[in-house]
Motif scaffolding. Structure first.
Motif, PDB file in Angstrom:
ATOM      1  N   LEU A  32      25.977  42.921  53.497  1.00  0.00           N
ATOM      2  CA  LEU A  32      26.206  42.154  52.279  1.00  0.00           C
ATOM      3  C   LEU A  32      27.029  40.900  52.558  1.00  0.00           C
ATOM      4  O   LEU A  32      26.774  39.831  51.998  1.00  0.00           O
ATOM      5  CB  LEU A  32      26.897  43.039  51.242  1.00  0.00           C
ATOM      6  N   TYR A  33      28.033  41.039  53.454  1.00  0.00           N
ATOM      7  CA  TYR A  33      28.846  39.876  53.808  1.00  0.00           C
ATOM      8  C   TYR A  33      28.017  38.843  54.562  1.00  0.00           C
ATOM      9  O   TYR A  33      28.137  37.636  54.329  1.00  0.00           O
ATOM     10  CB  TYR A  33      30.042  40.320  54.653  1.00  0.00           C
ATOM     11  N   ILE A  36      27.746  37.746  41.603  1.00  0.00           N
ATOM     12  CA  ILE A  36      29.088  38.200  41.226  1.00  0.00           C
ATOM     13  C   ILE A  36      29.085  38.753  39.807  1.00  0.00           C
ATOM     14  O   ILE A  36      29.610  39.849  39.555  1.00  0.00           O
ATOM     15  CB  ILE A  36      30.109  37.052  41.361  1.00  0.00           C
ATOM     16  N   PHE A  37      28.524  38.005  38.893  1.00  0.00           N
ATOM     17  CA  PHE A  37      28.557  38.422  37.493  1.00  0.00           C
ATOM     18  C   PHE A  37      27.736  39.690  37.257  1.00  0.00           C
ATOM     19  O   PHE A  37      28.019  40.456  36.335  1.00  0.00           O
ATOM     20  CB  PHE A  37      28.058  37.297  36.596  1.00  0.00           C
ATOM     21  N   ARG A  38      26.713  39.931  38.076  1.00  0.00           N
ATOM     22  CA  ARG A  38      25.899  41.143  37.967  1.00  0.00           C
ATOM     23  C   ARG A  38      26.438  42.278  38.849  1.00  0.00           C
ATOM     24  O   ARG A  38      25.809  43.321  38.967  1.00  0.00           O
ATOM     25  CB  ARG A  38      24.450  40.830  38.351  1.00  0.00           C
ATOM     26  N   ARG A  95      30.372  44.845  44.977  1.00  0.00           N
ATOM     27  CA  ARG A  95      31.291  45.749  44.292  1.00  0.00           C
ATOM     28  C   ARG A  95      32.540  46.070  45.111  1.00  0.00           C
ATOM     29  O   ARG A  95      33.579  46.412  44.557  1.00  0.00           O
ATOM     30  CB  ARG A  95      30.574  47.052  43.936  1.00  0.00           C
ATOM     31  N   SER A  96      32.427  45.973  46.418  1.00  0.00           N
ATOM     32  CA  SER A  96      33.549  46.360  47.269  1.00  0.00           C
ATOM     33  C   SER A  96      34.597  45.247  47.322  1.00  0.00           C
ATOM     34  O   SER A  96      34.259  44.072  47.493  1.00  0.00           O
ATOM     35  CB  SER A  96      33.060  46.670  48.680  1.00  0.00           C
ATOM     36  N   SER A 134      35.282  43.877  36.397  1.00  0.00           N
ATOM     37  CA  SER A 134      36.078  44.359  37.533  1.00  0.00           C
ATOM     38  C   SER A 134      36.883  43.219  38.129  1.00  0.00           C
ATOM     39  O   SER A 134      36.422  42.071  38.170  1.00  0.00           O
ATOM     40  CB  SER A 134      35.153  44.962  38.596  1.00  0.00           C
ATOM     41  N   ILE A 135      38.086  43.567  38.607  1.00  0.00           N
ATOM     42  CA  ILE A 135      38.927  42.555  39.255  1.00  0.00           C
ATOM     43  C   ILE A 135      38.322  42.119  40.584  1.00  0.00           C
ATOM     44  O   ILE A 135      38.645  41.039  41.099  1.00  0.00           O
ATOM     45  CB  ILE A 135      40.350  43.103  39.448  1.00  0.00           C
TER      46      ILE A 135
END
Length: 505
Positions: free
Chosen positions: A291-292, A310-312, A316-317, A397-398
């Motif tokens: 993912l990175y 990001i918005f979707r 998540r990590s 989420s932060i």
């Protein structure tokens, strides 16, 4: 007498030899850190005399018992007011408590017949006419100074006619770069010398010998050593107990040197270690996180698609963002570290530590710059993330804010690599300036990441966008503007202290 001519020739020869020997003898002094207990102080006095010490520098006022003992032993005394790293503000804006403390010391030292000179200050801003005027005006109020020689301590020679002291003592700040042939000036204004080796050379014997030899042409000028250094060195090298008395009594003393290695004069490895650590983290992260790898360049090449991810919550990590934030803190700290060692001498850093002790809470040296900047950068990053997250009403989420904040910080990997690479390689004569410029750009990227995150995060809001921008970017810019105005317009003592530290060598 059977042979008057022989008697005259022999007497003349003995006088000549005595005169020559006296000329070669060294006047040795010690900067005495007075023990709390008078009995221990008396023991040290005897030890100093056994080592050939004839001059004491006192930074504290001794008891009457010690004054009497010093007088009976015929020891000369140089007083010291213990005013360290003064600026124009120190004397021009001094308060009544400072006046009283200085007046008390001056009167006490001037009242003692054994006191031959008084050191007014150490490492002042003597390169500034405003400082010399303020210092001269301040000390003019103390009439007791008219009966005593005045000096100041520094390692910069100044010929200013406005200097507040008659003479100065040259502080020999020896570094590994100065070896094997230390350059020590010989000026008529120099009252004496003080040996102040840097941390790397403090426990070495050979640099001391080289300094003794370099100042051998001025044996009549007192040569001062710190008492703590002298006592520790005599414990480590017992041969000093023979060498020092011979310096004060023999024309050609024997000066054997133990077998020891000197530290290399190269730069600190900390910046390159930090850079290698950052690239190792980057390589590991890139190899282990598909993912990175997918998102690394997408922030810059497909920003709209990156924001949609990001918005979707496709990312998540929090670990990729956390790793980038740590990398950024390491690089900024390493770059600031290189800037400080490029522009500040060890004496300059001591001046900073004196004026801003809160920056040097850990090691007391330049490594505190790395530690402090690393901590401050992390605190800024965490504070920014929470600040940007809580006013936002639609992010779930932060981690989303963390990712938006962290990704632009990867620009600093490029800037930091170039800055540290130039520093380590030595580069051209402008290498220090280029490194400082790149360090400044890294700070701009770090500060600007807050604004970029705020602008990106507002894209997911359907309403109240102005409110979010005002509570984040607006308030942030207002605080930055206020800090800038406060630092530049209302903090002259701060900049005087910084300018003094930069001027010291």
């Amino acid at each position: 007498m059977r042979n008057p001519l022989r008697f005259v020739l022999l007497s003349t020869f003995l006088l000549f030899m005595a005169f020559g020997t006296a000329q070669a003898q060294r006047v040795l002094g010690v900067v005495w850190e007075l023990p709390d207990d008078d009995s221990q102080a008396l023991q040290q006095l005897q030890q100093f005399q056994d080592l050939g010490i004839t001059v004491l520098e006192l930074q504290q006022l001794p008891s009457d018992r010690l004054w009497n003992e010093i007088s009976q032993r015929n020891l000369a005394v140089y007083g010291d007011l213990r005013i360290l790293f003064p600026t124009t503000h120190t004397f021009a804006r001094s308060d009544s408590a400072f006046h009283r403390r200085v007046r008390t010391k001056i009167r006490a030292f001037a009242a003692q017949p054994s006191v031959k000179a008084l050191n007014l200050f150490t490492y002042g801003a003597i390169h500034q006419p405003s400082f010399n005027r303020a210092a001269a005006s301040f000390f003019h109020h103390f009439s007791a100074l008219q009966s005593i020689r005045t000096t100041h301590t520094d390692n910069r020679i100044t010929q200013s006619p406005d200097a507040p002291a008659e003479f100065f003592r040259y502080d020999i700040r020896l570094t590994p770069q100065d070896l094997p042939s230390p350059s020590i000036p010989n000026s008529s204004n120099i009252e004496g010398y003080r040996y102040s080796p840097t941390t790397k050379l403090r426990e070495r014997f050979l640099p001391f010998k080289q300094v003794i030899q370099a100042t051998a042409s001025q044996p009549q000028k007192p040569f001062f050593m710190e008492s703590s250094w002298l006592l520790s060195m005599t414990d480590k090298y017992p041969e000093l107990e023979t060498i020092l008395p011979s310096l004060a009594s023999e024309p050609e003393p024997v000066f054997p040197v133990p077998d020891e290695s000197l530290p290399p004069p190269g730069p600190s490895p900390l910046p390159i270690i930090s850079l290698l650590l950052v690239w190792a983290m980057l390589a590991f992260h890139y190899n282990m996180s598909p993912l990175y790898r997918k998102s690394l360049f997408r922030y810059f090449t497909g920003h709209t698609f990156f924001l949609n991810d990001i918005f979707r919550q496709h990312i998540r990590s929090p670990f990729p963002s956390l790793i980038i934030i740590i990398q950024n803190a390491l690089l900024i700290s390493a770059a600031l570290f290189t800037t400080f060692i490029n522009f500040w001498s060890e004496t300059g850093l001591q001046s900073l530590r004196y004026h801003f002790p809160d920056l040097f809470l850990f090691t007391g040296g330049v490594y505190d710059i790395f530690i402090s900047s690393f901590g401050i950068t992390l605190i800024f990053s965490v504070t920014s993330i929470f600040w940007l997250y809580f006013p936002h009403k639609s992010l779930r989420s932060i981690t989303q804010i963390m990712t938006l904040f962290a990704w632009p910080l990867q620009i600093n990997i490029v800037f930091g690599t170039v800055a540290i690479g130039i520093h380590v390689s030595g580069g051209s004569g402008n290498a220090a300036m280029i490194t400082a410029l790149l360090t400044g750009l890294m700070l701009v990227v770090c500060l600007g990441s807050f604004i970029a995150t705020s602008v990106d995060a507002v894209q997911s809001l359907s309403g109240k966008r102005l409110r979010y921008i005002s509570s984040t970017t607006g308030l942030y810019l207002l605080i930055l503007a206020g800090l800038t105005i406060w630092l530049t317009a209302f903090n002259d003592p701060l900049w005087q202290a910084v300018e003094l530290s930069l001027s010291l060598k």
